[in-house]
Design a protein around this motif. Structure first.
Motif, short mmCIF file in Angstrom:
data_model
loop_
_atom_site.label_atom_id
_atom_site.label_comp_id
_atom_site.label_asym_id
_atom_site.label_seq_id
_atom_site.Cartn_x
_atom_site.Cartn_y
_atom_site.Cartn_z
N GLN A 21 -89.09 -30.12 -63.37
CA GLN A 21 -87.63 -30.03 -63.58
C GLN A 21 -86.91 -30.80 -62.48
OE1 GLN A 21 -85.62 -28.14 -66.07
NE2 GLN A 21 -84.31 -29.71 -65.17
N ASP A 22 -86.08 -31.73 -62.91
CA ASP A 22 -85.24 -32.48 -61.96
C ASP A 22 -83.87 -31.80 -61.87
OD1 ASP A 22 -84.02 -34.45 -60.42
OD2 ASP A 22 -83.57 -35.72 -62.17
N THR A 23 -83.37 -31.65 -60.64
CA THR A 23 -82.03 -31.04 -60.50
C THR A 23 -80.99 -31.97 -59.89
OG1 THR A 23 -82.60 -30.12 -58.32
CG2 THR A 23 -82.91 -28.68 -60.23
N ASN A 24 -81.41 -33.14 -59.36
CA ASN A 24 -80.42 -34.00 -58.71
C ASN A 24 -80.27 -35.36 -59.40
OD1 ASN A 24 -82.83 -35.02 -57.94
ND2 ASN A 24 -82.32 -35.28 -55.78
N GLY A 25 -80.76 -35.43 -60.64
CA GLY A 25 -80.46 -36.60 -61.45
C GLY A 25 -81.12 -37.89 -61.00
N ASP A 26 -82.30 -37.81 -60.36
CA ASP A 26 -83.02 -39.04 -60.03
C ASP A 26 -84.23 -39.28 -60.93
OD1 ASP A 26 -84.74 -37.15 -59.10
OD2 ASP A 26 -84.80 -37.86 -57.02
N GLY A 27 -84.37 -38.43 -61.95
CA GLY A 27 -85.46 -38.64 -62.91
C GLY A 27 -86.82 -38.14 -62.45
N VAL A 28 -86.83 -37.49 -61.27
CA VAL A 28 -88.09 -36.96 -60.72
C VAL A 28 -87.88 -35.47 -60.42
CG1 VAL A 28 -89.73 -37.11 -58.80
CG2 VAL A 28 -88.67 -39.20 -59.70
N GLY A 29 -88.84 -34.66 -60.79
CA GLY A 29 -88.74 -33.21 -60.56
C GLY A 29 -88.70 -32.89 -59.07
N ASP A 30 -88.22 -31.68 -58.74
CA ASP A 30 -88.05 -31.31 -57.34
C ASP A 30 -88.22 -29.80 -57.15
OD1 ASP A 30 -85.47 -30.45 -58.34
OD2 ASP A 30 -84.84 -32.57 -58.15
N LEU A 31 -88.16 -29.36 -55.89
CA LEU A 31 -88.37 -27.93 -55.59
C LEU A 31 -87.29 -27.04 -56.20
CD1 LEU A 31 -89.66 -27.90 -51.89
CD2 LEU A 31 -90.98 -27.68 -54.00
CA CA Z 1 -85.09 -34.89 -58.42
#
Ligand code: CA
Ligand code: GLC
Length: 527
Positions: A21-31
Protein backbone atom coordinates in the motif's frame (compact mmCIF):
# COMPACT_ATOMS: atom_id res chain seq x y z
CA UNK A 1 -3.94 -24.09 21.83
CA UNK A 2 -2.68 -21.26 23.95
CA UNK A 3 -0.27 -23.65 25.65
CA UNK A 4 1.83 -23.76 22.47
CA UNK A 5 4.02 -20.85 21.48
CA UNK A 6 2.34 -18.43 19.02
CA UNK A 7 4.56 -19.28 16.04
CA UNK A 8 3.47 -22.92 16.23
CA UNK A 9 -0.31 -22.45 16.20
CA UNK A 10 -0.23 -19.14 14.31
CA UNK A 11 0.07 -18.24 10.64
CA UNK A 12 2.52 -15.88 8.95
CA UNK A 13 1.66 -13.45 6.14
CA UNK A 14 4.47 -12.05 4.00
CA UNK A 15 4.26 -8.44 2.86
CA UNK A 16 6.52 -7.22 0.07
CA UNK A 17 6.50 -3.61 1.25
CA UNK A 18 7.01 -1.97 -2.15
CA UNK A 19 3.77 -3.55 -3.29
CA UNK A 20 1.32 -3.55 -0.38
CA UNK A 21 0.00 0.00 0.00
CA UNK A 22 1.36 3.37 -1.05
CA UNK A 23 0.31 6.38 1.05
CA UNK A 24 2.40 9.25 -0.35
CA UNK A 25 1.67 8.95 -4.05
CA UNK A 26 5.07 7.82 -5.32
CA UNK A 27 3.81 4.50 -6.68
CA UNK A 28 5.78 2.48 -4.12
CA UNK A 29 4.33 0.93 -0.95
CA UNK A 30 5.48 2.18 2.45
CA UNK A 31 5.25 1.60 6.21
CA UNK A 32 2.22 3.84 6.82
CA UNK A 33 0.59 1.79 4.06
CA UNK A 34 1.18 -1.44 5.95
CA UNK A 35 -0.15 0.16 9.14
CA UNK A 36 -3.25 1.30 7.26
CA UNK A 37 -3.91 -2.29 6.17
CA UNK A 38 -3.45 -3.98 9.54
CA UNK A 39 -7.22 -4.06 10.00
CA UNK A 40 -7.42 -6.08 6.82
CA UNK A 41 -4.84 -8.58 8.09
CA UNK A 42 -6.69 -8.91 11.39
CA UNK A 43 -9.97 -9.41 9.51
CA UNK A 44 -8.33 -12.03 7.28
CA UNK A 45 -7.24 -13.87 10.40
CA UNK A 46 -3.46 -14.21 10.19
CA UNK A 47 -1.28 -13.95 13.30
CA UNK A 48 2.00 -12.44 12.14
CA UNK A 49 3.21 -10.22 9.36
CA UNK A 50 6.71 -10.68 7.95
CA UNK A 51 7.92 -7.59 6.11
CA UNK A 52 10.63 -7.90 3.44
CA UNK A 53 13.55 -5.44 3.97
CA UNK A 54 12.76 -1.80 4.81
CA UNK A 55 16.29 -0.64 5.70
CA UNK A 56 18.22 2.17 4.00
CA UNK A 57 19.40 0.74 0.69
CA UNK A 58 20.46 1.79 -2.80
CA UNK A 59 17.81 -0.79 -3.86
CA UNK A 60 20.09 -2.65 -6.26
CA UNK A 61 18.22 -5.79 -5.10
CA UNK A 62 15.18 -3.88 -3.75
CA UNK A 63 16.30 -3.73 -0.16
CA UNK A 64 18.20 -7.02 0.04
CA UNK A 65 21.27 -4.77 -0.22
CA UNK A 66 21.35 -3.08 3.18
CA UNK A 67 23.36 0.10 3.73
CA UNK A 68 22.35 0.56 7.39
CA UNK A 69 20.98 -2.33 9.44
CA UNK A 70 19.47 -0.04 12.09
CA UNK A 71 17.42 2.41 10.07
CA UNK A 72 14.45 2.77 7.75
CA UNK A 73 14.80 3.80 4.12
CA UNK A 74 13.06 7.17 3.51
CA UNK A 75 11.21 5.50 0.63
CA UNK A 76 9.40 3.38 3.24
CA UNK A 77 9.18 5.95 6.04
CA UNK A 78 10.86 6.70 9.36
CA UNK A 79 11.75 4.89 12.58
CA UNK A 80 8.85 6.73 14.23
CA UNK A 81 6.51 5.28 11.59
CA UNK A 82 8.01 1.86 12.22
CA UNK A 83 7.34 2.23 15.96
CA UNK A 84 3.77 3.24 15.13
CA UNK A 85 3.38 0.12 13.00
CA UNK A 86 4.55 -2.06 15.89
CA UNK A 87 2.17 -0.32 18.30
CA UNK A 88 -0.81 -0.65 15.95
CA UNK A 89 0.03 -4.31 15.29
CA UNK A 90 0.12 -4.96 19.07
CA UNK A 91 -3.34 -3.41 19.45
CA UNK A 92 -4.64 -5.98 16.97
CA UNK A 93 -2.64 -8.85 18.51
CA UNK A 94 -0.59 -9.14 15.35
CA UNK A 95 3.10 -10.08 15.53
CA UNK A 96 5.72 -8.38 13.38
CA UNK A 97 8.65 -10.26 11.85
CA UNK A 98 11.49 -8.43 10.14
CA UNK A 99 13.71 -9.62 7.33
CA UNK A 100 17.33 -9.88 8.51
CA UNK A 101 19.91 -9.90 5.71
CA UNK A 102 23.19 -10.97 7.33
CA UNK A 103 24.95 -12.75 4.46
CA UNK A 104 25.83 -9.58 2.59
CA UNK A 105 25.50 -5.84 2.98
CA UNK A 106 25.18 -3.23 0.29
CA UNK A 107 28.35 -2.04 -1.37
CA UNK A 108 27.22 1.34 0.05
CA UNK A 109 27.46 0.19 3.68
CA UNK A 110 30.14 2.20 5.57
CA UNK A 111 31.64 -1.11 6.73
CA UNK A 112 32.40 -2.04 3.13
CA UNK A 113 33.81 1.39 2.32
CA UNK A 114 36.26 0.91 5.19
CA UNK A 115 37.01 -2.68 4.27
CA UNK A 116 37.73 -1.73 0.69
CA UNK A 117 39.90 1.27 1.53
CA UNK A 118 43.12 -0.65 2.27
CA UNK A 119 44.38 -4.17 2.86
CA UNK A 120 45.47 -3.02 6.30
CA UNK A 121 42.13 -1.50 7.30
CA UNK A 122 40.81 -3.04 10.56
CA UNK A 123 37.55 -3.92 8.76
CA UNK A 124 39.34 -5.59 5.82
CA UNK A 125 38.47 -9.00 7.26
CA UNK A 126 34.78 -8.10 7.74
CA UNK A 127 34.25 -9.08 4.10
CA UNK A 128 35.73 -11.87 1.99
CA UNK A 129 38.86 -10.74 0.18
CA UNK A 130 41.12 -13.12 -1.78
CA UNK A 131 44.11 -12.77 -4.04
CA UNK A 132 43.54 -13.41 -7.75
CA UNK A 133 43.86 -17.01 -9.00
CA UNK A 134 47.15 -18.16 -10.60
CA UNK A 135 46.00 -16.81 -13.99
CA UNK A 136 45.13 -13.43 -12.51
CA UNK A 137 41.41 -14.22 -12.74
CA UNK A 138 38.88 -14.89 -9.94
CA UNK A 139 40.12 -16.96 -6.95
CA UNK A 140 37.82 -19.92 -7.75
CA UNK A 141 34.91 -21.05 -9.94
CA UNK A 142 32.04 -19.84 -7.75
CA UNK A 143 29.15 -18.30 -9.67
CA UNK A 144 26.76 -15.56 -8.55
CA UNK A 145 23.17 -16.60 -7.86
CA UNK A 146 22.15 -13.92 -10.34
CA UNK A 147 24.57 -15.17 -13.02
CA UNK A 148 28.17 -14.21 -13.83
CA UNK A 149 31.22 -14.55 -11.58
CA UNK A 150 30.78 -14.27 -7.81
CA UNK A 151 34.05 -12.34 -7.51
CA UNK A 152 34.75 -8.70 -8.36
CA UNK A 153 38.25 -7.27 -8.56
CA UNK A 154 39.04 -4.17 -6.56
CA UNK A 155 41.70 -2.56 -8.76
CA UNK A 156 43.04 -0.27 -6.04
CA UNK A 157 43.95 -3.03 -3.58
CA UNK A 158 44.50 -5.81 -6.12
CA UNK A 159 42.16 -8.34 -4.47
CA UNK A 160 38.78 -9.84 -5.32
CA UNK A 161 35.75 -9.66 -3.01
CA UNK A 162 33.12 -12.38 -2.96
CA UNK A 163 29.42 -11.78 -3.57
CA UNK A 164 26.98 -14.69 -3.72
CA UNK A 165 24.49 -12.28 -5.37
CA UNK A 166 25.07 -8.92 -7.11
CA UNK A 167 28.42 -7.11 -7.32
CA UNK A 168 26.60 -4.51 -5.17
CA UNK A 169 26.06 -7.14 -2.42
CA UNK A 170 29.47 -8.07 -0.93
CA UNK A 171 29.34 -11.08 1.43
CA UNK A 172 30.21 -10.45 5.08
CA UNK A 173 32.76 -12.72 6.75
CA UNK A 174 30.84 -14.61 9.45
CA UNK A 175 34.04 -16.38 10.56
CA UNK A 176 35.09 -13.02 12.03
CA UNK A 177 33.84 -12.66 15.66
CA UNK A 178 33.60 -8.88 15.28
CA UNK A 179 31.07 -9.33 12.45
CA UNK A 180 29.03 -11.69 14.61
CA UNK A 181 29.03 -9.21 17.48
CA UNK A 182 28.00 -6.31 15.26
CA UNK A 183 25.16 -8.35 13.76
CA UNK A 184 24.00 -9.55 17.17
CA UNK A 185 23.74 -5.90 18.15
CA UNK A 186 21.54 -5.34 15.11
CA UNK A 187 19.20 -8.12 16.26
CA UNK A 188 19.04 -6.60 19.75
CA UNK A 189 18.30 -3.15 18.28
CA UNK A 190 15.12 -4.46 16.65
CA UNK A 191 14.18 -6.80 19.51
CA UNK A 192 14.29 -3.81 21.85
CA UNK A 193 11.92 -1.99 19.47
CA UNK A 194 9.49 -4.83 19.89
CA UNK A 195 9.79 -7.08 16.85
CA UNK A 196 8.63 -10.64 17.36
CA UNK A 197 11.25 -12.37 15.26
CA UNK A 198 13.28 -12.50 12.10
CA UNK A 199 13.23 -14.21 8.76
CA UNK A 200 16.92 -14.68 8.04
CA UNK A 201 17.87 -14.23 4.40
CA UNK A 202 19.87 -17.10 2.76
CA UNK A 203 20.90 -18.44 6.15
CA UNK A 204 22.58 -21.54 4.67
CA UNK A 205 25.01 -19.28 2.80
CA UNK A 206 26.60 -17.53 5.78
CA UNK A 207 29.67 -19.76 6.08
CA UNK A 208 31.77 -20.72 3.07
CA UNK A 209 34.47 -23.38 2.76
CA UNK A 210 37.59 -22.25 4.67
CA UNK A 211 39.76 -23.36 1.74
CA UNK A 212 37.53 -21.81 -0.97
CA UNK A 213 37.67 -25.00 -3.02
CA UNK A 214 36.11 -25.04 -6.50
CA UNK A 215 32.51 -26.25 -6.63
CA UNK A 216 32.03 -29.50 -8.61
CA UNK A 217 30.19 -29.37 -11.94
CA UNK A 218 26.51 -30.31 -11.84
CA UNK A 219 26.02 -33.32 -14.17
CA UNK A 220 22.28 -32.56 -14.42
CA UNK A 221 22.70 -28.97 -15.59
CA UNK A 222 20.23 -28.15 -18.36
CA UNK A 223 21.15 -25.27 -20.68
CA UNK A 224 18.74 -22.39 -20.21
CA UNK A 225 18.60 -22.95 -16.45
CA UNK A 226 20.18 -20.19 -14.33
CA UNK A 227 23.96 -20.24 -14.50
CA UNK A 228 24.25 -20.87 -10.75
CA UNK A 229 22.98 -24.40 -11.46
CA UNK A 230 26.07 -25.24 -13.54
CA UNK A 231 27.79 -26.18 -10.29
CA UNK A 232 26.75 -27.99 -7.14
CA UNK A 233 26.98 -25.50 -4.28
CA UNK A 234 29.08 -27.87 -2.17
CA UNK A 235 31.73 -25.46 -0.94
CA UNK A 236 30.02 -22.07 -1.24
CA UNK A 237 27.10 -22.87 1.13
CA UNK A 238 25.67 -25.36 3.68
CA UNK A 239 28.99 -25.82 5.50
CA UNK A 240 29.11 -27.60 8.89
CA UNK A 241 30.29 -24.49 10.79
CA UNK A 242 26.99 -22.74 10.00
CA UNK A 243 25.21 -24.34 12.97
CA UNK A 244 27.40 -22.52 15.45
CA UNK A 245 26.50 -19.21 13.77
CA UNK A 246 22.77 -19.91 13.92
CA UNK A 247 22.97 -21.05 17.53
CA UNK A 248 24.64 -17.69 18.24
CA UNK A 249 21.62 -15.85 16.77
CA UNK A 250 19.21 -18.05 18.73
CA UNK A 251 21.12 -17.19 21.92
CA UNK A 252 20.56 -13.49 21.22
CA UNK A 253 16.78 -14.04 20.90
CA UNK A 254 16.39 -16.31 23.94
CA UNK A 255 16.24 -13.68 26.73
CA UNK A 256 13.45 -11.90 24.82
CA UNK A 257 11.00 -14.80 25.22
CA UNK A 258 8.72 -16.01 22.46
CA UNK A 259 10.55 -14.61 19.44
CA UNK A 260 10.86 -16.65 16.28
CA UNK A 261 13.87 -17.34 14.09
CA UNK A 262 12.93 -18.38 10.57
CA UNK A 263 15.66 -19.37 8.12
CA UNK A 264 15.47 -19.09 4.34
CA UNK A 265 16.86 -22.39 3.07
CA UNK A 266 16.68 -23.92 -0.39
CA UNK A 267 18.01 -27.44 0.21
CA UNK A 268 16.66 -30.98 -0.15
CA UNK A 269 14.60 -32.29 2.81
CA UNK A 270 17.48 -34.25 4.43
CA UNK A 271 19.72 -31.17 4.54
CA UNK A 272 16.88 -28.75 5.34
CA UNK A 273 15.96 -30.48 8.60
CA UNK A 274 19.57 -30.19 9.81
CA UNK A 275 18.83 -26.47 10.27
CA UNK A 276 16.75 -27.17 13.37
CA UNK A 277 20.28 -27.50 14.71
CA UNK A 278 21.86 -29.87 17.23
CA UNK A 279 19.38 -30.21 20.14
CA UNK A 280 17.12 -27.68 18.38
CA UNK A 281 19.69 -24.92 18.82
CA UNK A 282 19.08 -23.72 15.26
CA UNK A 283 16.23 -22.05 13.39
CA UNK A 284 12.75 -22.47 14.93
CA UNK A 285 11.36 -22.73 11.42
CA UNK A 286 13.75 -23.64 8.61
CA UNK A 287 11.55 -22.49 5.74
CA UNK A 288 10.18 -25.52 3.92
CA UNK A 289 9.86 -24.66 0.21
CA UNK A 290 9.30 -28.26 -0.90
CA UNK A 291 5.71 -27.63 -2.06
CA UNK A 292 7.09 -25.04 -4.47
CA UNK A 293 9.56 -27.51 -5.89
CA UNK A 294 7.39 -30.64 -6.08
CA UNK A 295 5.25 -31.40 -9.18
CA UNK A 296 1.60 -30.51 -8.53
CA UNK A 297 0.38 -34.08 -8.43
CA UNK A 298 -1.43 -35.92 -5.61
CA UNK A 299 1.00 -38.82 -5.25
CA UNK A 300 4.09 -36.61 -5.38
CA UNK A 301 2.70 -34.24 -2.75
CA UNK A 302 1.55 -37.12 -0.50
CA UNK A 303 4.99 -38.68 -0.74
CA UNK A 304 6.64 -35.33 0.03
CA UNK A 305 4.53 -34.76 3.15
CA UNK A 306 5.32 -38.27 4.42
CA UNK A 307 9.03 -37.82 3.76
CA UNK A 308 9.17 -34.42 5.43
CA UNK A 309 7.18 -35.57 8.47
CA UNK A 310 9.52 -38.57 8.83
CA UNK A 311 12.66 -36.45 8.49
CA UNK A 312 11.77 -33.91 11.21
CA UNK A 313 13.92 -34.15 14.32
CA UNK A 314 12.31 -34.91 17.69
CA UNK A 315 10.60 -31.68 18.80
CA UNK A 316 11.19 -29.91 15.47
CA UNK A 317 8.04 -28.01 14.40
CA UNK A 318 7.09 -28.27 10.70
CA UNK A 319 6.18 -25.40 8.37
CA UNK A 320 4.91 -24.99 4.81
CA UNK A 321 5.16 -22.32 2.10
CA UNK A 322 3.45 -22.01 -1.30
CA UNK A 323 5.10 -18.88 -2.59
CA UNK A 324 7.19 -15.81 -1.89
CA UNK A 325 8.74 -12.80 -3.65
CA UNK A 326 11.28 -15.05 -5.42
CA UNK A 327 8.94 -17.72 -6.85
CA UNK A 328 6.19 -17.79 -9.47
CA UNK A 329 2.81 -17.35 -7.79
CA UNK A 330 0.89 -20.50 -6.92
CA UNK A 331 -2.09 -19.51 -9.11
CA UNK A 332 0.32 -18.89 -12.01
CA UNK A 333 1.81 -22.33 -11.54
CA UNK A 334 -1.28 -24.50 -11.02
CA UNK A 335 -4.22 -22.35 -12.19
CA UNK A 336 -7.17 -20.88 -10.25
CA UNK A 337 -9.01 -24.13 -9.51
CA UNK A 338 -5.97 -25.94 -8.14
CA UNK A 339 -4.89 -22.79 -6.28
CA UNK A 340 -7.98 -23.36 -4.10
CA UNK A 341 -6.80 -26.90 -3.35
CA UNK A 342 -3.37 -25.45 -2.61
CA UNK A 343 -4.87 -23.01 -0.09
CA UNK A 344 -6.68 -25.85 1.67
CA UNK A 345 -3.49 -27.92 1.70
CA UNK A 346 -1.33 -25.10 3.06
CA UNK A 347 -3.78 -24.32 5.85
CA UNK A 348 -4.53 -27.90 6.91
CA UNK A 349 -1.11 -29.55 6.89
CA UNK A 350 0.67 -29.90 10.22
CA UNK A 351 2.97 -26.94 10.77
CA UNK A 352 3.13 -23.18 10.54
CA UNK A 353 1.91 -21.86 7.16
CA UNK A 354 3.35 -18.75 5.54
CA UNK A 355 1.02 -16.95 3.11
CA UNK A 356 2.28 -14.61 0.42
CA UNK A 357 0.31 -11.36 -0.01
CA UNK A 358 -2.00 -11.46 -3.01
CA UNK A 359 -2.27 -15.25 -3.12
CA UNK A 360 -5.44 -14.87 -1.06
CA UNK A 361 -7.11 -13.09 -3.98
CA UNK A 362 -5.66 -15.53 -6.50
CA UNK A 363 -3.14 -13.16 -8.10
CA UNK A 364 -1.60 -15.03 -11.00
CA UNK A 365 1.24 -14.40 -13.39
CA UNK A 366 1.44 -10.71 -14.26
CA UNK A 367 3.28 -10.19 -17.54
CA UNK A 368 5.80 -7.36 -17.37
CA UNK A 369 5.87 -5.26 -20.55
CA UNK A 370 9.26 -4.72 -22.17
CA UNK A 371 10.97 -1.75 -20.58
CA UNK A 372 9.21 -2.13 -17.22
CA UNK A 373 11.40 -4.89 -15.80
CA UNK A 374 12.78 -3.97 -12.38
CA UNK A 375 14.47 -7.07 -11.01
CA UNK A 376 18.27 -7.02 -11.58
CA UNK A 377 18.17 -10.78 -12.15
CA UNK A 378 16.00 -10.16 -15.22
CA UNK A 379 18.69 -7.89 -16.62
CA UNK A 380 21.47 -10.47 -15.98
CA UNK A 381 19.52 -13.54 -17.05
CA UNK A 382 16.38 -12.66 -19.02
CA UNK A 383 13.42 -14.89 -18.23
CA UNK A 384 14.44 -15.52 -14.61
CA UNK A 385 13.23 -12.19 -13.22
CA UNK A 386 10.92 -12.09 -10.19
CA UNK A 387 8.80 -9.04 -11.09
CA UNK A 388 5.71 -11.11 -12.06
CA UNK A 389 5.25 -12.18 -8.41
CA UNK A 390 5.99 -8.74 -6.93
CA UNK A 391 3.18 -6.67 -8.44
CA UNK A 392 0.95 -4.40 -6.31
CA UNK A 393 -1.79 -5.69 -4.06
CA UNK A 394 -5.23 -5.08 -5.55
CA UNK A 395 -7.59 -3.56 -3.00
CA UNK A 396 -10.57 -2.24 -4.96
CA UNK A 397 -11.78 -1.19 -8.40
CA UNK A 398 -10.74 2.45 -7.97
CA UNK A 399 -7.73 4.09 -9.65
CA UNK A 400 -4.63 1.85 -9.51
CA UNK A 401 -6.67 -0.75 -7.61
CA UNK A 402 -6.53 1.37 -4.46
CA UNK A 403 -2.81 0.69 -4.17
CA UNK A 404 -1.63 4.19 -5.01
CA UNK A 405 -2.77 7.51 -6.42
CA UNK A 406 0.15 7.27 -8.87
CA UNK A 407 1.21 4.77 -11.53
CA UNK A 408 2.51 1.77 -9.53
CA UNK A 409 6.19 0.76 -9.81
CA UNK A 410 5.10 -2.55 -11.39
CA UNK A 411 1.91 -3.12 -13.39
CA UNK A 412 -1.33 -4.48 -11.92
CA UNK A 413 -2.70 -7.74 -13.24
CA UNK A 414 -5.06 -7.12 -16.15
CA UNK A 415 -8.08 -8.43 -14.23
CA UNK A 416 -7.66 -6.02 -11.31
CA UNK A 417 -11.07 -4.36 -11.75
CA UNK A 418 -12.64 -7.65 -10.64
CA UNK A 419 -9.76 -9.40 -8.86
CA UNK A 420 -9.48 -7.25 -5.75
CA UNK A 421 -10.15 -7.42 -2.02
CA UNK A 422 -13.34 -5.31 -2.05
CA UNK A 423 -14.88 -7.40 -4.81
CA UNK A 424 -14.04 -10.71 -3.16
CA UNK A 425 -14.79 -9.78 0.44
CA UNK A 426 -18.47 -10.53 0.37
CA UNK A 427 -18.47 -13.15 -2.40
CA UNK A 428 -19.00 -16.57 -0.79
CA UNK A 429 -17.31 -18.26 -3.76
CA UNK A 430 -14.18 -16.11 -3.85
CA UNK A 431 -10.61 -17.13 -3.12
CA UNK A 432 -10.51 -14.53 -0.36
CA UNK A 433 -13.54 -16.03 1.38
CA UNK A 434 -11.96 -19.47 1.12
CA UNK A 435 -8.71 -18.25 2.72
CA UNK A 436 -10.59 -16.45 5.47
CA UNK A 437 -12.72 -19.50 6.29
CA UNK A 438 -9.65 -21.74 6.31
CA UNK A 439 -7.85 -19.36 8.65
CA UNK A 440 -10.90 -19.25 10.93
CA UNK A 441 -11.12 -23.06 11.00
CA UNK A 442 -7.47 -23.25 11.93
CA UNK A 443 -8.11 -20.98 14.88
CA UNK A 444 -11.21 -22.86 16.00
CA UNK A 445 -9.91 -26.41 15.67
CA UNK A 446 -6.88 -27.47 17.66
CA UNK A 447 -6.75 -30.57 15.44
CA UNK A 448 -5.79 -28.30 12.52
CA UNK A 449 -3.54 -25.90 14.39
CA UNK A 450 -1.56 -28.30 16.54
CA UNK A 451 -3.01 -31.79 16.08
CA UNK A 452 -1.23 -34.87 14.77
CA UNK A 453 -1.03 -35.88 11.12
CA UNK A 454 -1.55 -39.18 9.37
CA UNK A 455 -1.84 -39.91 5.68
CA UNK A 456 -4.81 -42.12 4.72
CA UNK A 457 -5.53 -44.20 1.63
CA UNK A 458 -7.13 -41.76 -0.79
CA UNK A 459 -9.09 -44.28 -2.90
CA UNK A 460 -8.07 -42.63 -6.20
CA UNK A 461 -4.71 -41.83 -7.75
CA UNK A 462 -5.42 -38.15 -8.23
CA UNK A 463 -6.59 -37.61 -4.67
CA UNK A 464 -4.52 -36.79 -1.59
CA UNK A 465 -6.20 -37.51 1.75
CA UNK A 466 -5.05 -37.21 5.35
CA UNK A 467 -6.32 -36.79 8.87
CA UNK A 468 -5.51 -34.19 11.50
CA UNK A 469 -6.51 -35.20 14.98
CA UNK A 470 -6.36 -34.62 18.70
CA UNK A 471 -7.76 -36.79 21.49
CA UNK A 472 -11.13 -35.06 20.99
CA UNK A 473 -11.48 -34.61 17.28
CA UNK A 474 -10.70 -36.26 13.94
CA UNK A 475 -10.72 -34.15 10.79
CA UNK A 476 -10.21 -35.63 7.35
CA UNK A 477 -8.95 -33.54 4.43
CA UNK A 478 -9.60 -34.86 0.92
CA UNK A 479 -8.10 -33.00 -2.03
CA UNK A 480 -8.85 -33.76 -5.66
CA UNK A 481 -5.75 -32.79 -7.64
CA UNK A 482 -7.37 -34.04 -10.82
CA UNK A 483 -9.74 -32.64 -13.43
CA UNK A 484 -12.24 -35.51 -13.14
CA UNK A 485 -15.00 -35.95 -10.53
CA UNK A 486 -14.36 -38.64 -7.91
CA UNK A 487 -16.42 -40.87 -5.69
CA UNK A 488 -14.43 -42.12 -2.73
CA UNK A 489 -15.21 -44.59 0.03
CA UNK A 490 -15.35 -43.12 3.54
CA UNK A 491 -14.73 -45.00 6.78
CA UNK A 492 -17.86 -45.93 8.68
CA UNK A 493 -19.73 -43.29 10.59
CA UNK A 494 -21.27 -39.90 10.02
CA UNK A 495 -19.14 -37.12 8.61
CA UNK A 496 -19.92 -33.42 8.36
CA UNK A 497 -18.45 -31.10 5.75
CA UNK A 498 -16.71 -28.32 7.67
CA UNK A 499 -15.58 -26.60 4.51
CA UNK A 500 -15.34 -27.24 0.78
CA UNK A 501 -13.49 -25.32 -1.89
CA UNK A 502 -16.92 -25.33 -3.55
CA UNK A 503 -19.15 -22.71 -1.94
CA UNK A 504 -22.37 -23.82 -0.25
CA UNK A 505 -21.38 -27.33 0.78
CA UNK A 506 -20.41 -26.64 4.39
CA UNK A 507 -22.71 -28.27 6.91
CA UNK A 508 -23.70 -31.18 4.65
CA UNK A 509 -23.65 -34.69 6.13
CA UNK A 510 -21.81 -37.48 4.31
CA UNK A 511 -21.88 -41.25 4.84
CA UNK A 512 -20.08 -44.18 3.25
CA UNK A 513 -18.87 -42.35 0.18
CA UNK A 514 -17.76 -38.86 -0.71
CA UNK A 515 -18.44 -37.30 -4.12
CA UNK A 516 -15.94 -34.67 -5.21
CA UNK A 517 -16.10 -32.25 -8.11
CA UNK A 518 -13.04 -31.81 -10.30
CA UNK A 519 -10.44 -29.89 -8.29
CA UNK A 520 -12.57 -29.92 -5.17
CA UNK A 521 -11.18 -30.19 -1.68
CA UNK A 522 -13.14 -30.79 1.52
CA UNK A 523 -12.52 -30.87 5.23
CA UNK A 524 -14.72 -33.41 7.01
CA UNK A 525 -15.34 -33.90 10.70
CA UNK A 526 -16.20 -37.27 12.15
CA UNK A 527 -19.35 -36.90 14.19
CA1 CA B 1 5.13 5.41 -1.04
C1 GLC C 1 17.02 -14.10 -0.80
C2 GLC C 1 15.89 -13.14 -1.06
C3 GLC C 1 16.01 -12.63 -2.46
C4 GLC C 1 17.31 -11.89 -2.58
C5 GLC C 1 18.48 -12.77 -2.18
C6 GLC C 1 19.70 -11.96 -1.95
O1 GLC C 1 16.94 -15.23 -1.59
O2 GLC C 1 14.67 -13.77 -0.79
O3 GLC C 1 14.93 -11.82 -2.81
O4 GLC C 1 17.48 -11.45 -3.90
O5 GLC C 1 18.24 -13.44 -0.96
O6 GLC C 1 19.59 -11.22 -0.76
Amino acid sequence: MTDTVWWKHGTVYQVYPRSFQDTNGDGVGDLPGITARLDYLAWLGVDAVWISPIYPSPMADFGYDVADYCGIDPLFGTLAEFDALIAEARRRRLKVILDFVPNHSSIAHPWFAESRSARTNPKRDWYIWRDPGPDGGPPNNWVSNFGGPAWTLDEATGQYYYHAFLTEQPDLNWRNPAVREAMHDVLRFWLERGVDGFRVDVIWHLIKDAGFRDNPANPDYAPGAPEINRFQQVYSADRPEIFDVIAGMRDVLRPYGERVLIGEIYLPVERLVAYYGPDLSGADLPFNFQLIQTPWQAEAVAELVARYEAALPEGGWPNWVLGNHDQPRIAARVGQAQARIAAMLLLTLRGTPTLYYGDEIGLGHVPIPPGRAQDPWERNEPGHGRDPERTPMQWDDGPNAGFSTAEPWLPLSADWPTRNVEGQRSDPASMLTLYRRLLALRRDHAALAVGDYRGVKPGAAEVFAYERFTGDEVLRVVLNFGAAPQSLPLPEGDWTVLLSTRAGRAGDSVRASLALDPAEGVILRRA
